[in-house]
Design a protein around this motif. Structure first.
Motif, PDB file in Angstrom:
ATOM      1  N   ASP A 123      11.368  -6.033  -0.056  1.00 53.58           N
ATOM      2  CA  ASP A 123      12.217  -4.960   0.661  1.00 53.58           C
ATOM      3  C   ASP A 123      12.170  -3.766  -0.318  1.00 53.58           C
ATOM      4  O   ASP A 123      11.902  -2.608   0.346  1.00 53.58           O
ATOM      5  CB  ASP A 123      13.813  -5.418   0.693  1.00 53.58           C
ATOM      6  N   TYR A 124      12.243  -4.028  -1.485  1.00 53.20           N
ATOM      7  CA  TYR A 124      11.989  -2.869  -2.415  1.00 53.20           C
ATOM      8  C   TYR A 124      10.625  -2.146  -2.092  1.00 53.20           C
ATOM      9  O   TYR A 124      10.785  -0.921  -2.012  1.00 53.20           O
ATOM     10  CB  TYR A 124      12.095  -3.165  -3.888  1.00 53.20           C
ATOM     11  N   VAL A 125       9.601  -2.960  -2.062  1.00 53.26           N
ATOM     12  CA  VAL A 125       8.235  -2.419  -1.715  1.00 53.26           C
ATOM     13  C   VAL A 125       8.152  -1.384  -0.311  1.00 53.26           C
ATOM     14  O   VAL A 125       7.556  -0.494  -0.180  1.00 53.26           O
ATOM     15  CB  VAL A 125       6.924  -3.445  -1.783  1.00 53.26           C
ATOM     16  N   VAL A 126       8.769  -1.941   0.725  1.00 57.64           N
ATOM     17  CA  VAL A 126       8.663  -1.160   1.864  1.00 57.64           C
ATOM     18  C   VAL A 126       9.499   0.046   1.489  1.00 57.64           C
ATOM     19  O   VAL A 126       9.191   1.101   2.188  1.00 57.64           O
ATOM     20  CB  VAL A 126       9.556  -2.131   3.006  1.00 57.64           C
ATOM     21  N   ASN A 127      10.719  -0.025   0.995  1.00 57.82           N
ATOM     22  CA  ASN A 127      11.323   1.280   0.732  1.00 57.82           C
ATOM     23  C   ASN A 127      10.475   2.172  -0.110  1.00 57.82           C
ATOM     24  O   ASN A 127      10.870   3.435   0.222  1.00 57.82           O
ATOM     25  CB  ASN A 127      12.892   0.920   0.202  1.00 57.82           C
ATOM     26  N   LEU A 128       9.954   1.453  -1.130  1.00 59.22           N
ATOM     27  CA  LEU A 128       9.109   2.276  -1.931  1.00 59.22           C
ATOM     28  C   LEU A 128       7.959   3.117  -1.220  1.00 59.22           C
ATOM     29  O   LEU A 128       7.907   4.583  -1.585  1.00 59.22           O
ATOM     30  CB  LEU A 128       8.532   1.667  -2.901  1.00 59.22           C
ATOM     31  N   ARG A 129       7.340   2.467  -0.270  1.00 60.06           N
ATOM     32  CA  ARG A 129       6.334   3.055   0.432  1.00 60.06           C
ATOM     33  C   ARG A 129       6.918   4.361   1.176  1.00 60.06           C
ATOM     34  O   ARG A 129       6.210   5.476   1.144  1.00 60.06           O
ATOM     35  CB  ARG A 129       5.871   2.071   1.436  1.00 60.06           C
ATOM     36  N   VAL A 130       7.969   4.176   1.849  1.00 66.59           N
ATOM     37  CA  VAL A 130       8.659   5.171   2.790  1.00 66.59           C
ATOM     38  C   VAL A 130       8.832   6.559   1.690  1.00 66.59           C
ATOM     39  O   VAL A 130       8.738   7.482   1.876  1.00 66.59           O
ATOM     40  CB  VAL A 130       9.691   4.839   3.430  1.00 66.59           C
ATOM     41  N   ALA A 131       9.557   6.122   0.507  1.00 67.21           N
ATOM     42  CA  ALA A 131       9.843   7.150  -0.326  1.00 67.21           C
ATOM     43  C   ALA A 131       8.898   7.786  -0.684  1.00 67.21           C
ATOM     44  O   ALA A 131       8.855   9.197  -0.858  1.00 67.21           O
ATOM     45  CB  ALA A 131      10.936   6.225  -1.538  1.00 67.21           C
ATOM     46  N   ALA A 132       7.560   7.278  -1.293  1.00 67.13           N
ATOM     47  CA  ALA A 132       6.283   7.840  -1.641  1.00 67.13           C
ATOM     48  C   ALA A 132       5.899   8.923  -0.627  1.00 67.13           C
ATOM     49  O   ALA A 132       5.438   9.930  -1.070  1.00 67.13           O
ATOM     50  CB  ALA A 132       5.533   6.806  -2.045  1.00 67.13           C
ATOM     51  N   GLN A 133       5.964   8.136   0.439  1.00 72.83           N
ATOM     52  CA  GLN A 133       5.447   9.123   1.436  1.00 72.83           C
ATOM     53  C   GLN A 133       6.159  10.382   1.848  1.00 72.83           C
ATOM     54  O   GLN A 133       5.410  11.401   2.078  1.00 72.83           O
ATOM     55  CB  GLN A 133       4.965   8.394   2.809  1.00 72.83           C
ATOM     56  N   LEU A 134       7.412  10.354   1.639  1.00 73.52           N
ATOM     57  CA  LEU A 134       8.281  11.412   1.728  1.00 73.52           C
ATOM     58  C   LEU A 134       7.905  12.341   0.814  1.00 73.52           C
ATOM     59  O   LEU A 134       7.884  13.635   0.992  1.00 73.52           O
ATOM     60  CB  LEU A 134       9.512  10.978   2.146  1.00 73.52           C
ATOM     61  N   ALA A 135       8.031  11.905  -0.466  1.00 79.84           N
ATOM     62  CA  ALA A 135       7.651  12.826  -1.790  1.00 79.84           C
ATOM     63  C   ALA A 135       6.375  13.377  -1.576  1.00 79.84           C
ATOM     64  O   ALA A 135       6.255  14.490  -1.810  1.00 79.84           O
ATOM     65  CB  ALA A 135       7.784  12.016  -3.141  1.00 79.84           C
ATOM     66  N   GLU A 136       5.338  12.920  -0.856  1.00 78.49           N
ATOM     67  CA  GLU A 136       3.941  13.342  -1.190  1.00 78.49           C
ATOM     68  C   GLU A 136       4.147  14.482   0.079  1.00 78.49           C
ATOM     69  O   GLU A 136       3.315  15.395  -0.066  1.00 78.49           O
ATOM     70  CB  GLU A 136       3.003  12.339  -0.439  1.00 78.49           C
ATOM     71  N   ARG A 137       4.565  13.987   1.008  1.00 75.06           N
ATOM     72  CA  ARG A 137       4.710  15.364   2.285  1.00 75.06           C
ATOM     73  C   ARG A 137       5.499  16.497   1.694  1.00 75.06           C
ATOM     74  O   ARG A 137       5.089  17.741   2.044  1.00 75.06           O
ATOM     75  CB  ARG A 137       5.686  14.725   3.132  1.00 75.06           C
ATOM     76  N   HIS A 138       6.598  16.356   0.892  1.00 72.70           N
ATOM     77  CA  HIS A 138       7.378  17.419   0.319  1.00 72.70           C
ATOM     78  C   HIS A 138       6.299  18.323  -0.699  1.00 72.70           C
ATOM     79  O   HIS A 138       6.203  19.508  -0.401  1.00 72.70           O
ATOM     80  CB  HIS A 138       8.625  16.776  -0.334  1.00 72.70           C
ATOM     81  N   ASP A 139       5.600  17.555  -1.367  1.00 76.47           N
ATOM     82  CA  ASP A 139       4.836  17.999  -2.432  1.00 76.47           C
ATOM     83  C   ASP A 139       3.885  18.809  -1.367  1.00 76.47           C
ATOM     84  O   ASP A 139       3.422  20.041  -1.862  1.00 76.47           O
ATOM     85  CB  ASP A 139       3.879  17.016  -3.403  1.00 76.47           C
ATOM     86  N   GLU A 140       3.044  18.515  -0.208  1.00 76.64           N
ATOM     87  CA  GLU A 140       2.402  19.286   0.345  1.00 76.64           C
ATOM     88  C   GLU A 140       2.915  20.226   0.973  1.00 76.64           C
ATOM     89  O   GLU A 140       1.871  21.175   1.178  1.00 76.64           O
ATOM     90  CB  GLU A 140       1.697  18.340   1.402  1.00 76.64           C
TER      91      GLU A 140
END
Length: 79
Positions: A58-75
Motif C-alpha cells: 500500500d505504501y509503495v502505491v501511495n509513494l508512487r503517486v506522491a512522487a509523481q505529484l512532486a515531480e509535476r510540481h517541480d516541472e
C-alpha cells in the motif's frame, strides 16, 4: 515484530519534504516517515510477515503517486 525500512530519493530536499508530507496522513501507528536530505525514509513495523507485506505494498502505491505529484510540481515551477 517484523520491520521494513524503505528509502527513496527525490532529487532535492524540497521534493522529499513534499513527498513525505503527502505520505504522512496515510501512515498507521506502526509507520514513521522522515526526510533525510533528498530522501524519504519510512519504517514499517507489523506483527506478521503478511501484514508487513500488505502495508508495504500500500505504501509503495501511495509513494508512487506522491512522487509523481512532486515531480509535476517541480516541472511547473521551473523558469
Amino acid at each position: 515484530m517484523r520491520r521494513a525500512t524503505l528509502r527513496t530519493t527525490h532529487g532535492s530536499a524540497d521534493a522529499a519534504e513534499r513527498v513525505a508530507a503527502a505520505l504522512r496522513p496515510d501512515n498507521t501507528d506502526e509507520m514513521t516517515t522522515r526526510v533525510d536530505g533528498d530522501a524519504v525514509v519510512t519504517t514499517v513495523e507489523r506483527e506478521s510477515t503478511g501484514g508487513l507485506q500488505s502495508t508495504v505494498d500500500d505504501y509503495v502505491v501511495n509513494l508512487r503517486v506522491a512522487a509523481q505529484l512532486a515531480e509535476r510540481h517541480d516541472e511547473s515551477t521551473k523558469p
